[in-house]
Design a protein around this motif. Structure first.
Motif, PDB file in Angstrom:
ATOM      1  N   VAL A   8     -14.004  20.374 -11.203  1.00 51.39           N
ATOM      2  CA  VAL A   8     -13.112  19.558 -11.456  1.00 51.39           C
ATOM      3  C   VAL A   8     -12.123  19.809 -12.035  1.00 51.39           C
ATOM      4  N   ARG A   9     -12.861  20.110 -13.069  1.00 57.00           N
ATOM      5  CA  ARG A   9     -11.564  20.353 -14.290  1.00 57.00           C
ATOM      6  C   ARG A   9     -10.720  21.338 -14.256  1.00 57.00           C
ATOM      7  N   VAL A  10     -11.150  22.860 -13.786  1.00 54.17           N
ATOM      8  CA  VAL A  10     -10.087  24.001 -12.544  1.00 54.17           C
ATOM      9  C   VAL A  10      -9.093  22.557 -11.690  1.00 54.17           C
ATOM     10  N   THR A  11      -9.680  22.446 -10.948  1.00 53.42           N
ATOM     11  CA  THR A  11      -8.580  21.726  -9.953  1.00 53.42           C
ATOM     12  C   THR A  11      -8.039  20.656  -9.881  1.00 53.42           C
ATOM     13  N   GLN A  12      -8.174  20.256 -11.198  1.00 53.88           N
ATOM     14  CA  GLN A  12      -7.400  19.420 -11.799  1.00 53.88           C
ATOM     15  C   GLN A  12      -6.086  19.556 -12.457  1.00 53.88           C
ATOM     16  N   ALA A  13      -6.796  20.677 -13.180  1.00 56.57           N
ATOM     17  CA  ALA A  13      -5.979  21.825 -13.496  1.00 56.57           C
ATOM     18  C   ALA A  13      -4.408  22.322 -12.655  1.00 56.57           C
ATOM     19  N   ALA A  14      -4.749  22.903 -12.189  1.00 55.02           N
ATOM     20  CA  ALA A  14      -4.181  23.583 -10.646  1.00 55.02           C
ATOM     21  C   ALA A  14      -3.623  22.313  -9.833  1.00 55.02           C
ATOM     22  N   GLU A  15      -3.493  20.912  -9.560  1.00 57.99           N
ATOM     23  CA  GLU A  15      -3.540  20.002  -9.283  1.00 57.99           C
ATOM     24  C   GLU A  15      -2.162  19.810 -10.460  1.00 57.99           C
ATOM     25  N   ARG A  16      -2.125  19.435 -11.737  1.00 53.25           N
ATOM     26  CA  ARG A  16      -1.438  19.053 -13.055  1.00 53.25           C
ATOM     27  C   ARG A  16      -0.273  20.123 -13.163  1.00 53.25           C
ATOM     28  N   GLY A  17      -0.820  21.488 -12.386  1.00 47.02           N
ATOM     29  CA  GLY A  17       0.331  22.269 -12.412  1.00 47.02           C
ATOM     30  C   GLY A  17       0.474  22.320 -10.901  1.00 47.02           C
ATOM     31  N   LEU A  18       0.944  21.650 -10.320  1.00 50.20           N
ATOM     32  CA  LEU A  18       1.362  21.441  -8.942  1.00 50.20           C
ATOM     33  C   LEU A  18       1.216  22.782  -8.163  1.00 50.20           C
ATOM     34  N   LEU A  19       0.677  23.096  -7.774  1.00 48.14           N
ATOM     35  CA  LEU A  19      -0.283  24.760  -7.685  1.00 48.14           C
ATOM     36  C   LEU A  19       0.069  24.338  -5.895  1.00 48.14           C
ATOM     37  N   ASP A  20      -0.201  25.431  -5.070  1.00 49.08           N
ATOM     38  CA  ASP A  20      -0.668  24.493  -3.762  1.00 49.08           C
ATOM     39  C   ASP A  20      -1.686  24.975  -3.167  1.00 49.08           C
ATOM     40  N   MET A  21      -2.357  25.853  -4.016  1.00 49.81           N
ATOM     41  CA  MET A  21      -3.978  25.234  -3.687  1.00 49.81           C
ATOM     42  C   MET A  21      -4.852  26.280  -4.422  1.00 49.81           C
ATOM     43  N   ALA A  22      -6.079  26.048  -4.679  1.00 49.62           N
ATOM     44  CA  ALA A  22      -7.349  26.714  -5.535  1.00 49.62           C
ATOM     45  C   ALA A  22      -7.832  27.151  -4.344  1.00 49.62           C
ATOM     46  N   PHE A  23      -8.265  28.145  -4.683  1.00 52.17           N
ATOM     47  CA  PHE A  23      -9.207  29.038  -4.017  1.00 52.17           C
ATOM     48  C   PHE A  23     -10.893  29.460  -4.201  1.00 52.17           C
ATOM     49  N   LEU A  24     -11.884  29.621  -3.242  1.00 55.27           N
ATOM     50  CA  LEU A  24     -12.712  29.097  -3.303  1.00 55.27           C
ATOM     51  C   LEU A  24     -13.315  30.994  -2.612  1.00 55.27           C
ATOM     52  N   ALA A  25     -13.263  32.136  -3.597  1.00 55.78           N
ATOM     53  CA  ALA A  25     -14.097  33.375  -3.105  1.00 55.78           C
ATOM     54  C   ALA A  25     -15.303  33.384  -2.586  1.00 55.78           C
ATOM     55  N   ASP A  26     -15.603  33.480  -1.763  1.00 55.38           N
ATOM     56  CA  ASP A  26     -17.309  33.707  -1.541  1.00 55.38           C
ATOM     57  C   ASP A  26     -17.850  34.628  -0.388  1.00 55.38           C
ATOM     58  N   GLY A  27     -19.157  34.911  -0.820  1.00 58.81           N
ATOM     59  CA  GLY A  27     -19.720  35.762   0.391  1.00 58.81           C
ATOM     60  C   GLY A  27     -21.323  35.204   0.601  1.00 58.81           C
ATOM     61  N   VAL A  28     -21.657  35.101   1.681  1.00 62.49           N
ATOM     62  CA  VAL A  28     -22.988  34.728   1.926  1.00 62.49           C
ATOM     63  C   VAL A  28     -24.682  35.211   1.237  1.00 62.49           C
ATOM     64  N   GLY A  29     -24.453  35.674  -0.287  1.00 59.10           N
ATOM     65  CA  GLY A  29     -25.163  36.660  -0.599  1.00 59.10           C
ATOM     66  C   GLY A  29     -25.083  37.285  -1.414  1.00 59.10           C
ATOM     67  N   ILE A  30     -25.997  37.475  -2.870  1.00 59.62           N
ATOM     68  CA  ILE A  30     -24.673  38.451  -4.019  1.00 59.62           C
ATOM     69  C   ILE A  30     -24.783  39.507  -3.574  1.00 59.62           C
ATOM     70  N   ARG A  31     -23.001  40.156  -3.823  1.00 64.57           N
ATOM     71  CA  ARG A  31     -22.226  41.141  -3.580  1.00 64.57           C
ATOM     72  C   ARG A  31     -22.159  42.415  -3.686  1.00 64.57           C
ATOM     73  N   PRO A  75     -12.067  27.440 -17.653  1.00 64.63           N
ATOM     74  CA  PRO A  75     -10.429  26.714 -17.125  1.00 64.63           C
ATOM     75  C   PRO A  75      -9.624  27.312 -17.785  1.00 64.63           C
ATOM     76  N   GLY A  76      -9.564  27.274 -19.142  1.00 61.37           N
ATOM     77  CA  GLY A  76      -8.592  27.805 -20.290  1.00 61.37           C
ATOM     78  C   GLY A  76      -7.828  28.684 -19.696  1.00 61.37           C
ATOM     79  N   GLY A  77      -7.627  29.927 -19.033  1.00 60.74           N
ATOM     80  CA  GLY A  77      -6.934  30.619 -18.181  1.00 60.74           C
ATOM     81  C   GLY A  77      -5.510  30.071 -17.702  1.00 60.74           C
ATOM     82  N   LEU A  78      -6.391  29.033 -16.691  1.00 65.20           N
ATOM     83  CA  LEU A  78      -5.375  28.199 -15.706  1.00 65.20           C
ATOM     84  C   LEU A  78      -4.818  27.413 -16.444  1.00 65.20           C
ATOM     85  N   GLU A  79      -5.215  26.336 -17.288  1.00 68.14           N
ATOM     86  CA  GLU A  79      -4.643  26.174 -18.442  1.00 68.14           C
ATOM     87  C   GLU A  79      -3.605  26.202 -19.431  1.00 68.14           C
TER      88      GLU A  79
END
Length: 457
Positions: A40-63, A398-402
């Protein structure tokens, strides 16, 4: 008069951050990759910064293999939320920022993906994006009854048809199909639902989708193809491409190559936004920025550094860490491995120096300095046909994004390179992408135009 181009920004919100030692940062919540409030804190920081999108990379298992032994247990890249579940929750605590998740074309069926992302688009009010991947690791394959990942050519062949089917399902209903008239009892116009009846090499899908057309017309399609097959898929289908490049020359070559392939698919270059990854580490002074980065560099354990290289260059634990990087035993068959080797050869790096140099950006560009330094770097690529924007890779979350939101975004705005408010409510609007007209509407419009043209002759 058209408004000037603006830099597009997304953020990769993977785990605790992009740096190998992110979870060990003194101010990080060590278990944040399984804490909703962290996301929540990460995506709200992204929105506060007017970013286009928050992107969640994923894999179906430990990669990641546990190579060398113990590497996996010393990282935080082992558990995370299922992305569609998480993004549905985050849609409830944000209003404008786009929500993009990875889903595999190898271990899903098109109907599943079409339905899930259409649902997320409705839940979020038009902010969903699907990152298309083909899943290349054996660890994922072994969760689905296979010994190893299918061959690359077969995966991409399936992916091309998969995306075609998903887009067809998203067009099952016309925009005005549902009238829901209580008085007449008519819920939808029966002539405005379209049965797909797809029959191809990999799939037979009847349809229609049991979710109505979405607030964006259809969700945004994101791709991260660096290989030949990946570039072709991106040129044919993607709205956004995430890329990896270290130099302006490489970034320009990739940009020109992918956009140059679009015409044969009837697409214009501005219909695709290319966004290379960038790890931006700002400070009020260059020394402050370097000191901030060094905190994490000092926390990288050799076993973790070797593990980061192992997936692409093989197990190097038997070599001298302060010796040269050897050629991989299996050849240069991975685009990221190729980038690592080129970095090592260009900088005459030892194994230790190589893993420390990729500890942050994992082969992506890293810029450490003042806000002006970072914006200078972005602006150079943006104005030289190397990028339409960037995918931010925070050192830790979230610090690096903030830090980027508080220091870098104002400098971008001061130069007129970045928005001061969101342009619209949907991800498509904010990216400046055109509304995807429903095929049936387009056919009717073309027929009317032809009839009017004939009558005028």
């Amino acid at each position: 008069m058209a408004s000037p181009r603006k830099i597009r920004l997304g953020v990769s919100m993977i785990g605790m951050g992009y740096h190998l030692a992110a979870w060990r940062h003194p101010d990080a919540s060590a278990g944040g990759n399984m804490e909703l409030q962290h996301a929540v804190r990460v995506t709200q920081a992204a929105e506060r910064g007017l970013l286009d999108m928050a992107f969640l990379a994923d894999g179906v298992g430990i990669r990641f293999n546990d190579v060398p032994k113990g590497a996996l247990s010393h990282t935080s890249k082992n558990v995370q939320f299922e992305p569609l579940t998480l993004l549905s929750a985050l849609a409830m605590v944000t209003q404008r920022v786009g929500l993009v998740a990875t889903a595999s074309t190898t271990y899903n069926e098109p109907y599943h993906i079409a339905r899930k992302f259409a649902s997320l688009d409705h839940i979020s009010g038009g902010r969903a994006g699907w990152n298309v991947v083909t899943s290349a690791t054996d660890m994922e394959a072994q969760n689905f009854g296979l010994v190893g990942a299918p061959p690359k050519t077969g995966r991409y062949d399936r992916a091309v048809e998969f995306v075609e089917v998903v887009k067809g399902l998203w067009d099952s209903w016309e925009d005005d199909a549902f009238i829901r008239d209580k008085a007449s009892g008519l819920n939808y116009h029966p002539d405005k639902v379209h049965v797909l009846n797809h029959e191809g090499k990999h799939f037979r899908v009847a349809g229609p989708l049991n979710v109505q057309r979405t607030p964006q017309g259809r969700p945004i399609i994101v791709q991260a193809g660096a290989s030949e097959d990946g570039r072709e898929l991106a040129a044919a289908t993607a709205d956004v491409v995430y890329a990896a490049a270290q130099t302006l020359e490489d970034a320009r070559a990739y940009y020109a190559d992918v956009k140059g392939r679009m015409a044969k698919y009837g697409r214009e270059p501005d219909q695709l936004k290319i966004m290379p990854g960038i790890m931006a580490v700002p400070g009020r002074t260059r020394q402050e920025a370097q000191d901030s980065y060094q905190v994490l560099q000092d926390l990288v354990q050799p076993v973790v550094g070797l593990g980061a290289l192992a997936n692409y260059l093989g197990d190097l634990s038997e070599y001298d860490l302060d010796g040269p990087v050897p050629e991989p035993a299996n050849g240069r068959d991975h685009s990221r491995g190729q980038i690592f080797l080129e970095m090592a050869r260009r900088g005459n790096l030892s194994i230790r120096q190589l893993y420390l140099s990729i500890a942050g950006g994992n082969g992506h560009r890293t810029v450490i300095g003042t806000p002006a330094d970072i914006v200078d770097a972005m602006e150079e690529w943006f104005h030289n046909e190397a990028a339409d924007g960037f995918n931010l890779l925070p050192t830790w979350l979230p610090g690096g994004l903030e830090d980027v939101v508080e220091m870098v975004i104002p400098e971008m705005q001061r130069r007129g390179l970045y928005r001061t408010q969101y342009e619209g409510r949907t991800l498509r609007e904010n990216l400046g992408l055109a509304w995807p007209e429903h095929p049936a509407s387009a056919r009717r419009r073309a027929a009317v135009a032809q009839a009017l043209g004939s009558a005028a002759q």
